[in-house]
Structure formats: C-alpha cells, structure tokens
Design a protein around this motif. Sequence first.
Motif, PDB file in Angstrom:
ATOM      1  N   THR A   1       4.396  57.541 -53.702  1.00 18.45           N
ATOM      2  CA  THR A   1       4.276  58.251 -52.437  1.00 18.45           C
ATOM      3  C   THR A   1       3.173  57.629 -51.593  1.00 18.45           C
ATOM      4  O   THR A   1       2.022  58.091 -51.615  1.00 18.45           O
ATOM      5  CB  THR A   1       3.972  59.748 -52.676  1.00 18.45           C
ATOM      6  N   PRO A   2       3.491  56.586 -50.831  1.00 16.27           N
ATOM      7  CA  PRO A   2       2.460  55.938 -50.004  1.00 16.27           C
ATOM      8  C   PRO A   2       1.777  56.899 -49.040  1.00 16.27           C
ATOM      9  O   PRO A   2       0.601  56.717 -48.722  1.00 16.27           O
ATOM     10  CB  PRO A   2       3.254  54.866 -49.250  1.00 16.27           C
ATOM     11  N   ARG A   3       2.489  57.934 -48.591  1.00 18.98           N
ATOM     12  CA  ARG A   3       1.872  58.885 -47.660  1.00 18.98           C
ATOM     13  C   ARG A   3       0.713  59.630 -48.324  1.00 18.98           C
ATOM     14  O   ARG A   3      -0.336  59.836 -47.718  1.00 18.98           O
ATOM     15  CB  ARG A   3       2.922  59.870 -47.152  1.00 18.98           C
ATOM     16  N   LEU A   4       0.875  60.036 -49.575  1.00 20.19           N
ATOM     17  CA  LEU A   4      -0.200  60.715 -50.280  1.00 20.19           C
ATOM     18  C   LEU A   4      -1.401  59.783 -50.467  1.00 20.19           C
ATOM     19  O   LEU A   4      -2.554  60.210 -50.355  1.00 20.19           O
ATOM     20  CB  LEU A   4       0.283  61.216 -51.641  1.00 20.19           C
ATOM     21  N   ASN A   5      -1.105  58.544 -50.744  1.00 16.18           N
ATOM     22  CA  ASN A   5      -2.191  57.580 -50.875  1.00 16.18           C
ATOM     23  C   ASN A   5      -2.941  57.422 -49.556  1.00 16.18           C
ATOM     24  O   ASN A   5      -4.169  57.345 -49.530  1.00 16.18           O
ATOM     25  CB  ASN A   5      -1.631  56.229 -51.320  1.00 16.18           C
ATOM     26  N   ALA A   6      -2.199  57.388 -48.445  1.00 14.24           N
ATOM     27  CA  ALA A   6      -2.834  57.261 -47.133  1.00 14.24           C
ATOM     28  C   ALA A   6      -3.724  58.469 -46.844  1.00 14.24           C
ATOM     29  O   ALA A   6      -4.811  58.336 -46.274  1.00 14.24           O
ATOM     30  CB  ALA A   6      -1.764  57.116 -46.051  1.00 14.24           C
ATOM     31  N   ILE A   7      -3.277  59.645 -47.251  1.00 13.17           N
ATOM     32  CA  ILE A   7      -4.085  60.855 -47.067  1.00 13.17           C
ATOM     33  C   ILE A   7      -5.371  60.762 -47.881  1.00 13.17           C
ATOM     34  O   ILE A   7      -6.469  61.048 -47.387  1.00 13.17           O
ATOM     35  CB  ILE A   7      -3.277  62.111 -47.452  1.00 13.17           C
ATOM     36  N   LEU A   8      -5.258  60.342 -49.130  1.00 16.35           N
ATOM     37  CA  LEU A   8      -6.433  60.214 -49.984  1.00 16.35           C
ATOM     38  C   LEU A   8      -7.403  59.169 -49.448  1.00 16.35           C
ATOM     39  O   LEU A   8      -8.619  59.342 -49.515  1.00 16.35           O
ATOM     40  CB  LEU A   8      -6.010  59.860 -51.408  1.00 16.35           C
ATOM     41  N   GLU A   9      -6.869  58.077 -48.919  1.00 18.74           N
ATOM     42  CA  GLU A   9      -7.727  57.057 -48.313  1.00 18.74           C
ATOM     43  C   GLU A   9      -8.555  57.658 -47.180  1.00 18.74           C
ATOM     44  O   GLU A   9      -9.766  57.433 -47.075  1.00 18.74           O
ATOM     45  CB  GLU A   9      -6.868  55.908 -47.760  1.00 18.74           C
ATOM     46  N   ARG A  10      -7.886  58.441 -46.336  1.00 28.09           N
ATOM     47  CA  ARG A  10      -8.578  59.005 -45.175  1.00 28.09           C
ATOM     48  C   ARG A  10      -9.612  60.049 -45.612  1.00 28.09           C
ATOM     49  O   ARG A  10     -10.720  60.100 -45.067  1.00 28.09           O
ATOM     50  CB  ARG A  10      -7.575  59.615 -44.204  1.00 28.09           C
ATOM     51  N   VAL A  11      -9.265  60.857 -46.596  1.00 33.04           N
ATOM     52  CA  VAL A  11     -10.220  61.843 -47.102  1.00 33.04           C
ATOM     53  C   VAL A  11     -11.441  61.140 -47.693  1.00 33.04           C
ATOM     54  O   VAL A  11     -12.585  61.548 -47.477  1.00 33.04           O
ATOM     55  CB  VAL A  11      -9.556  62.748 -48.154  1.00 33.04           C
ATOM     56  N   ASN A  12     -11.187  60.064 -48.428  1.00 31.09           N
ATOM     57  CA  ASN A  12     -12.296  59.332 -49.032  1.00 31.09           C
ATOM     58  C   ASN A  12     -13.207  58.730 -47.970  1.00 31.09           C
ATOM     59  O   ASN A  12     -14.434  58.715 -48.112  1.00 31.09           O
ATOM     60  CB  ASN A  12     -11.751  58.236 -49.940  1.00 31.09           C
ATOM     61  N   ASP A  13     -12.619  58.235 -46.895  1.00 32.53           N
ATOM     62  CA  ASP A  13     -13.407  57.563 -45.854  1.00 32.53           C
ATOM     63  C   ASP A  13     -14.125  58.533 -44.926  1.00 32.53           C
ATOM     64  O   ASP A  13     -15.263  58.292 -44.516  1.00 32.53           O
ATOM     65  CB  ASP A  13     -12.498  56.642 -45.025  1.00 32.53           C
ATOM     66  N   THR A  14     -13.444  59.632 -44.562  1.00 30.05           N
ATOM     67  CA  THR A  14     -13.987  60.534 -43.542  1.00 30.05           C
ATOM     68  C   THR A  14     -14.541  61.832 -44.118  1.00 30.05           C
ATOM     69  O   THR A  14     -15.214  62.578 -43.402  1.00 30.05           O
ATOM     70  CB  THR A  14     -12.907  60.888 -42.510  1.00 30.05           C
ATOM     71  N   ARG A  15     -14.249  62.108 -45.399  1.00 24.60           N
ATOM     72  CA  ARG A  15     -14.691  63.293 -46.132  1.00 24.60           C
ATOM     73  C   ARG A  15     -13.961  64.559 -45.732  1.00 24.60           C
ATOM     74  O   ARG A  15     -14.059  65.563 -46.419  1.00 24.60           O
ATOM     75  CB  ARG A  15     -16.212  63.530 -46.011  1.00 24.60           C
ATOM     76  N   SER A  16     -13.245  64.582 -44.597  1.00 25.60           N
ATOM     77  CA  SER A  16     -12.437  65.741 -44.220  1.00 25.60           C
ATOM     78  C   SER A  16     -11.282  65.268 -43.344  1.00 25.60           C
ATOM     79  O   SER A  16     -11.372  64.238 -42.677  1.00 25.60           O
ATOM     80  CB  SER A  16     -13.269  66.784 -43.468  1.00 25.60           C
ATOM     81  N   VAL A  17     -10.187  66.016 -43.390  1.00 29.14           N
ATOM     82  CA  VAL A  17      -9.005  65.674 -42.598  1.00 29.14           C
ATOM     83  C   VAL A  17      -8.435  66.928 -41.959  1.00 29.14           C
ATOM     84  O   VAL A  17      -8.633  68.038 -42.447  1.00 29.14           O
ATOM     85  CB  VAL A  17      -7.920  64.991 -43.463  1.00 29.14           C
ATOM     86  N   ASP A  18      -7.715  66.725 -40.871  1.00 31.67           N
ATOM     87  CA  ASP A  18      -7.088  67.799 -40.118  1.00 31.67           C
ATOM     88  C   ASP A  18      -5.576  67.627 -40.179  1.00 31.67           C
ATOM     89  O   ASP A  18      -5.063  66.507 -40.054  1.00 31.67           O
ATOM     90  CB  ASP A  18      -7.573  67.763 -38.666  1.00 31.67           C
ATOM     91  N   VAL A  19      -4.838  68.719 -40.347  1.00 37.59           N
ATOM     92  CA  VAL A  19      -3.387  68.661 -40.493  1.00 37.59           C
ATOM     93  C   VAL A  19      -2.733  67.987 -39.295  1.00 37.59           C
ATOM     94  O   VAL A  19      -1.894  67.086 -39.443  1.00 37.59           O
ATOM     95  CB  VAL A  19      -2.800  70.069 -40.707  1.00 37.59           C
ATOM     96  N   SER A  20      -3.087  68.396 -38.103  1.00 35.62           N
ATOM     97  CA  SER A  20      -2.435  67.847 -36.916  1.00 35.62           C
ATOM     98  C   SER A  20      -2.749  66.364 -36.741  1.00 35.62           C
ATOM     99  O   SER A  20      -1.873  65.570 -36.376  1.00 35.62           O
ATOM    100  CB  SER A  20      -2.854  68.625 -35.663  1.00 35.62           C
ATOM    101  N   ASP A  21      -3.980  65.970 -37.034  1.00 39.30           N
ATOM    102  CA  ASP A  21      -4.333  64.551 -36.932  1.00 39.30           C
ATOM    103  C   ASP A  21      -3.546  63.719 -37.934  1.00 39.30           C
ATOM    104  O   ASP A  21      -3.055  62.627 -37.618  1.00 39.30           O
ATOM    105  CB  ASP A  21      -5.833  64.359 -37.161  1.00 39.30           C
TER     106      ASP A  21
END
Length: 263
Positions: A16-36
């Motif tokens: 699931t590349p999408r899940l990996n992309a989400i984890l990458e962003r969480v790791n880099d930014t420490r928080s993520v927003d659903v709409s973003d």
Amino acid sequence: MRRDGHSFYSVDVRKTPRLNAILERVNDTRSVDVSDLAGALGVSEATIRRDLQSLSRSGLLVRTHGGAVANDRDGELPTQIKAVRRHTEKGRIGLAAAASIPDGAVIGMTGGTTMLELARALADRRNIAIVTNAVNIGAELIGRPGVHLVVIGGVARPSAELVGPAAEAMLANYHLDMAFIGVDGLTAEHGCTTYDEMEAQTDRAFLQRASRAVVLADHSKLGVVRFAQITPLASIDQVVTDRDADPAQLATLRAAGVHVDVV
C-alpha cells in the motif's frame, strides 16, 4: 503485540504505497491533516480517514480529530515500515557498497533496511564470507552457494538484530576485513548514533573486529543525533549515502577526514 490485541506489524505497507506516503509525512511533519492528505494523495477524505484508523490500530501513528500525529513510543519504526522508506536510495547505496568488496573478503554486517539491500547485492557473489547479527539478512543469504554465512546470536531487537553480550562474545572469534553498519543518526560532532544502547554496543563490536569501517546511511540520517552513540566519526573510514544528502552535512563529514561516496 499491543495490549489491545493489534500487532505493530499488522499493516502491510509494502502493498500500500499510500499508507507509506502517509507515514513518511507523519514522520517528517509530526502531524497530518485529513483534508491536506486527501489533496496531496488524490483520494477522498473518507479513504484517508480509513487509512489513518488502520495505521492507528497498528500503533504506527495516533489518531486525532481531523488528522493524526506521530506515535513516539520509542522513536523507532518497525523494520517492515522502514523497508519501504527511501527504497530506491537504499538500493543504490547497497549496490555501491557491494562493488567495493573484493572477492575472498570477510565482512561484517549489522542490521537495517539499507544493510538488507547490501545483502541482496551480495547474494550471487562467490568466495565471500559474511558475519551478521541480523536475522533478516541471514534469511536472505542462507543457502547461497558462494557465501559462507555466519549468524551470531543474542537478544532480539525490533530492528531484526541480535545484540548483547552473547553476540559480542561470538564476534570476538572473527577477524573482519570490512564492517558495514547501519545507523539512525550521523554527524561529524556526535558520530554514529542509534536508538538502543545495547544495539550500539554490539555495532561497536563489529567495528572493533574490522580493518575497515563503513557506514551505509541514506540522506535522512545525516545531521541527526539519536540516543546512543555507536562510535565517534574518527573510527569510520567511509560513508556511503545518496545524492539527496545535504551538501553542508557532506562537507562536515569530509572535513573530519571521512571518505564519502554519494550515489
């Protein structure tokens, strides 16, 4: 296994590349927003919410109202998550490191996903001996006709490495022409660092048994300091990293006298 019955390893991000992309962003930014996330990944907000819920159940992030934040339970991601992060860069690093190993060499290899790429690059070599404390590297190389494989024992870590006094005692029986180690942080000032002090000590034992010490680290590890020091930079002969590395970080390593290969 977590107390709620969900394993940290229950999400197969490799499929699931999408899940990996989400984890990458969480790791880099420490928080993520659903709409973003929905806009960036080109999917619906409902899909993102399901993804975040799945990752939260597996302990890989913490769900919040409207998004998610990083799960800093110990700062260290499971090996299978790391395996899909910067996979292309790690593959290049592994191939470059393999090219530097002569036939007949005895090499030591600690664990890590970049080290696994080196193991794959060595799988079809002939007349080479490999001493490792990583069970996934052992599984990759077992039965290869040209590889004399030694897997040392010890206490199992989430990194798939076997560490501790038993591992170090067994290492004392071998001389290594080259030792390749993976790190979680690398700076000129603090040297090589990782998350766990016992793992750091076993990694240090690999370096002490070797004539040449080589660090394999993708660009995300440069300029980072983790909890436990493996060794000062003065003990390292060579670093192999990828071309996305910060030029300023590369300059500090070279100024300290380390040979740096960028691939």
